[in-house]
Motif scaffolding. Structure first.
Motif, PDB file in Angstrom:
ATOM      1  N   THR A 131      11.037 -20.341 -20.791  1.00  0.00           N
ATOM      2  CA  THR A 131      12.200 -20.801 -21.648  1.00  0.00           C
ATOM      3  C   THR A 131      12.366 -19.982 -22.892  1.00  0.00           C
ATOM      4  O   THR A 131      13.431 -19.813 -23.347  1.00  0.00           O
ATOM      5  N   ALA A 132      11.338 -19.482 -23.419  1.00  0.00           N
ATOM      6  CA  ALA A 132      11.227 -18.739 -24.573  1.00  0.00           C
ATOM      7  C   ALA A 132      11.930 -17.326 -24.240  1.00  0.00           C
ATOM      8  O   ALA A 132      12.525 -16.817 -25.037  1.00  0.00           O
ATOM      9  N   GLU A 133      11.739 -16.986 -22.978  1.00  0.00           N
ATOM     10  CA  GLU A 133      12.274 -15.525 -22.412  1.00  0.00           C
ATOM     11  C   GLU A 133      13.751 -16.052 -22.209  1.00  0.00           C
ATOM     12  O   GLU A 133      14.547 -15.019 -22.493  1.00  0.00           O
ATOM     13  N   VAL A 134      14.213 -17.081 -21.644  1.00  0.00           N
ATOM     14  CA  VAL A 134      15.397 -17.343 -21.531  1.00  0.00           C
ATOM     15  C   VAL A 134      16.189 -17.411 -22.950  1.00  0.00           C
ATOM     16  O   VAL A 134      17.428 -16.823 -22.899  1.00  0.00           O
ATOM     17  N   ALA A 135      15.526 -18.223 -23.890  1.00  0.00           N
ATOM     18  CA  ALA A 135      16.208 -17.941 -25.214  1.00  0.00           C
ATOM     19  C   ALA A 135      16.399 -16.622 -25.682  1.00  0.00           C
ATOM     20  O   ALA A 135      17.512 -16.083 -26.295  1.00  0.00           O
ATOM     21  N   LYS A 136      15.206 -15.563 -25.568  1.00  0.00           N
ATOM     22  CA  LYS A 136      15.367 -14.366 -26.147  1.00  0.00           C
ATOM     23  C   LYS A 136      16.432 -13.464 -25.181  1.00  0.00           C
ATOM     24  O   LYS A 136      17.275 -12.708 -25.809  1.00  0.00           O
ATOM     25  N   GLU A 137      16.687 -13.634 -23.898  1.00  0.00           N
ATOM     26  CA  GLU A 137      17.812 -13.145 -23.422  1.00  0.00           C
ATOM     27  C   GLU A 137      19.068 -13.429 -23.765  1.00  0.00           C
ATOM     28  O   GLU A 137      19.981 -12.619 -23.985  1.00  0.00           O
TER      29      GLU A 137
END
Length: 340
Positions: free
Chosen positions: A144-150
């Motif tokens: 989810t941290a990577e989704v937010a960053k994306e």
């Protein structure tokens, strides 16, 4: 998104009845912007397709938030693969503080991965002006941290304003490195942030100095904000709520903001009586975002956010039930006298 189970004036362990509400950090902001401030908002999330998921959908539809980006995930019958999150919350009273118990493992939204959402299509074709997310979503899983960053990177590419609420929750970070890990992630994401809801303790290299709540005056807030902007020049606006609990249902409540080298202090509500404190910070964010989108200036936006948060804490549930007229009356010093 989660279903909140509210025992009312009783305690979780002894009640026999619960009232249900919907809740979630980003959703609370989107709902406040839609219902109180008349803005068109949409939510990107995922929900397991079962009766609890359909209950969430019904509650969100009542909130007026567009659900065209809600992803339905097949339910396996027992919740091993995916299930909808729920949480229980005692409001507290007097010297007994509020207490929340989360039950949100294996939720579909925690299993989202980069590439699941075509963010460029959303930001390029749907007229989006503002994107909001925060630290609670980022803490749900490594993906989810990577989704937010994306999402944040895509929003920046398309000229969309990005706000981020650091919203540290010890229970969510307990098994993932604690406050230090949250600070590391916030520093990584800060390059994409235009409007930061938080304070220096959310971004420190070492979090030893962030163990307690922040108390500021105008001078210390200015110094703190300048340190943030020196390290993270992409951040244009910083906003921080100041909440000093006297009892579970009486708090001092206000906020500071910083932009373009200037500090602003909101209207203050000392010894504010509180019915249900959950969602006050999200309602603050909604009011501040509205004020900035309408180009009313940071001082007005702070006052709007604080007044909206104060009103949200007078009603049950996570979400605001206030109207813009009520917010503006409170901003202007209106009393609690009966409106006839």
């Amino acid at each position: 998104m989660m279903v909140r189970f509210d025992p009312g004036e009783e305690r979780i362990a002894v009640t026999r009845n619960f009232r249900v509400w919907e809740g979630g950090g980003e959703y609370n902001v989107a709902r406040g912007l839609r219902r109180c401030f008349g803005q068109r908002t949409t939510l990107v999330t995922a929900v397991a397709d079962n009766p609890v998921g359909r209950l969430l959908e019904d509650l969100m539809l009542q909130g007026g938030v567009d659900l065209s980006h809600l992803k339905w995930v097949e339910y396996d019958g027992i919740g091993r693969a995916s299930r909808n999150g729920i949480y229980f919350l005692e409001r507290g009273f007097g010297n007994r503080g509020a207490m929340g118990m989360m039950d949100r493992g294996h939720t579909p939204v925690s299993q989202m991965k980069p590439g699941d959402i075509d963010w460029d299509a959303i930001f390029n074709t749907e007229g989006v002006r503002w994107f909001h997310t925060g630290g609670v979503y980022c803490a749900l899983s490594p993906s989810t941290a990577e989704v937010a960053k994306e999402a944040m990177a895509s929003a920046k590419r398309h000229g969309v304003v990005v706000s981020f609420d650091c919203n540290y929750r010890p229970s969510l970070w307990k098994a993932s490195g604690g406050r230090a890990a949250a600070c590391r992630l916030n520093r990584e994401l800060a390059q994409y942030v235009d409007v930061l809801f938080g304070h220096e303790g959310d971004l420190l290299d070492t979090c030893a100095a962030a163990s307690g709540p922040p108390w500021y005056d105008s001078e210390s807030y200015e110094a703190m904000s300048k340190r943030i902007q020196e390290s993270f020049p992409a951040i244009k606006v910083i906003a921080t709520t100041i909440r000093r609990p006297r009892t579970a249902n009486r708090n001092d409540w206000g906020a500071f903001g910083f932009a373009e080298g200037n500090v602003f202090e909101s209207v203050k509500f000392d010894d504010l009586e509180i019915f249900d404190r959950v969602g006050g910070g999200d309602s603050f964010a909604a009011g501040l975002i509205y004020g900035l989108m309408e180009h009313k200036g940071l001082k007005w936006a702070l006052d709007c956010g604080v007044a909206h948060g104060a009103l949200a804490m007078t009603t049950p549930g996570d979400s605001s039930m206030a109207t813009l007229g009520e917010v503006e009356r409170l901003m202007g010093g209106g009393s609690a006298a009966v409106q006839r």
